[in-house]
Design an enzyme around this catalytic site. Structure first.
Site: not given
Ligand SMILES: NC(=O)c1ccc[n+]([C@@H]2O[C@H](COP(=O)([O-])OP(=O)(O)OC[C@H]3O[C@@H](n4cnc5c(N)ncnc54)[C@H](O)[C@@H]3O)[C@@H](O)[C@H]2O)c1
Length: 255
Positions: A31, A52-53, A144, A148, A179
């Site tokens: 993370d 950082d990905v 966004y 995706k 989340t």
């Molecule tokens: N929450 C939703 O409604 C939802 C719906 C569909 C898809 N997603 C996708 O699911 C995935 C996770 O989302 P989430 O809801 O858990 O978000 P979140 O914000 O709760 O968690 C995301 C995590 O990724 C980490 N992160 C952010 N940028 C980063 C980077 N550059 N390198 C490494 N780590 C990094 C953050 O520190 C955090 O711990 C994402 O790809 C998001 O696009 C989320």
């Protein structure tokens, strides 16, 4: 089995780490936020790495940590992602646009590149967390949706070349998930009693997809329904002189 989860420090990624660890995986929690990664790693008995990905070096570091600590890598889960924070009106804010593509798209491409040699040796696999926004017009957040949709396109296009190397790759496409990612939208959705997925719903789907044998698939996840493999239509590629239809199909053998 050894799993590496990007974005593992929070939300969906943390739930994936918990589920995989509970079911016997050694887990590397990668993370951007090192404290969050440490916290989750401690909870699941895994290993934390700050990465950082969006940066190829961060992806190389996290794979090196997995190999140094556990000696192999079987499953790469690409869950790190951010909202674009780019409003749906042209022109785009260049800094936010580049960052969204950097994390959501480069993070997937660079992560796979970094992990492929290890996954190849293990006969491993990749699960990318895309979004329902990849499959339909997400009008509130086009940038966004762009990232995706690109992830799903990449997963599908890469599946046959990776299959030739013994590696599977699939995407899950969650709808709204409860989340911190949702921010103020989460409050609005709850107020309107719109059902949300839990992070563990998504984690369960990731685990199920990983336990399957498909590749190049996108699984739609919505509250109250089991994960559904999304059926993409065949793509017409033109008519031959004799009037028969040409359809785009993978041209490499999976074996
Ligand atoms: N929450 C939703 O409604 C939802 C719906 C569909 C898809 N997603 C996708 O699911 C995935 C996770 O989302 P989430 O809801 O858990 O978000 P979140 O914000 O709760 O968690 C995301 C995590 O990724 C980490 N992160 C952010 N940028 C980063 C980077 N550059 N390198 C490494 N780590 C990094 C953050 O520190 C955090 O711990 C994402 O790809 C998001 O696009 C989320």
């Amino acid at each position: 089995m050894v799993a590496l989860v990007t974005g593992g420090g929070g939300g969906i990624g943390a739930a994936i780490c918990a589920r995989l660890a509970a079911n016997g995986h050694a887990v590397v929690v990668a993370d951007l936020d090192p404290d969050a990664a440490e916290r989750v790693a401690k909870e699941v008995g895994g290993t934390a790495v700050r990465a950082d990905v969006a940066d190829p070096a961060g992806n190389a570091d996290m794979v090196a940590r997995a190999l140094d600590t556990y000696g192999s890598l079987d499953l790469l889960v690409l869950a790190a992602g951010i909202q674009s924070d780019v409003p749906p009106d042209p022109g785009v804010d260049l800094v936010r646009y580049r960052r969204a593509l950097g994390v959501n798209l480069d993070g997937v491409v660079f992560g796979i590149d970094a992990a492929l040699p290890a996954l190849r040796s293990a006969g491993g696999q990749v699960v990318a967390v895309a979004s329902l926004a990849a499959l339909g017009p997400e009008q509130a957040n086009p940038v966004y949706a762009l990232t995706k949709a690109a992830v799903v396109g990449y997963v599908r296009a890469l599946s046959t070349p990776l299959a030739a190397r013994g590696v599977r790759i699939n995407a899950v496409c969650p709808g709204f998930t409860d989340t911190p990612f949702l921010g103020i939208t989460g409050r609005l959705l709850r107020k309107q009693k719109i059902p949300l997925l839990s992070p563990d719903d998504v984690a369960a789907a990731v685990e199920a997809v990983a336990a399957g044998d498909g590749t190049g698939e996108a699984w739609a996840l919505v509250p109250g329904r089991p994960p559904a493999r999304y059926e993409f239509p065949e793509v017409p590629a033109g008519l031959r002189a004799d009037g028969t239809e040409v359809v785009l199909k993978p041209f490499l053998s999976a074996k």
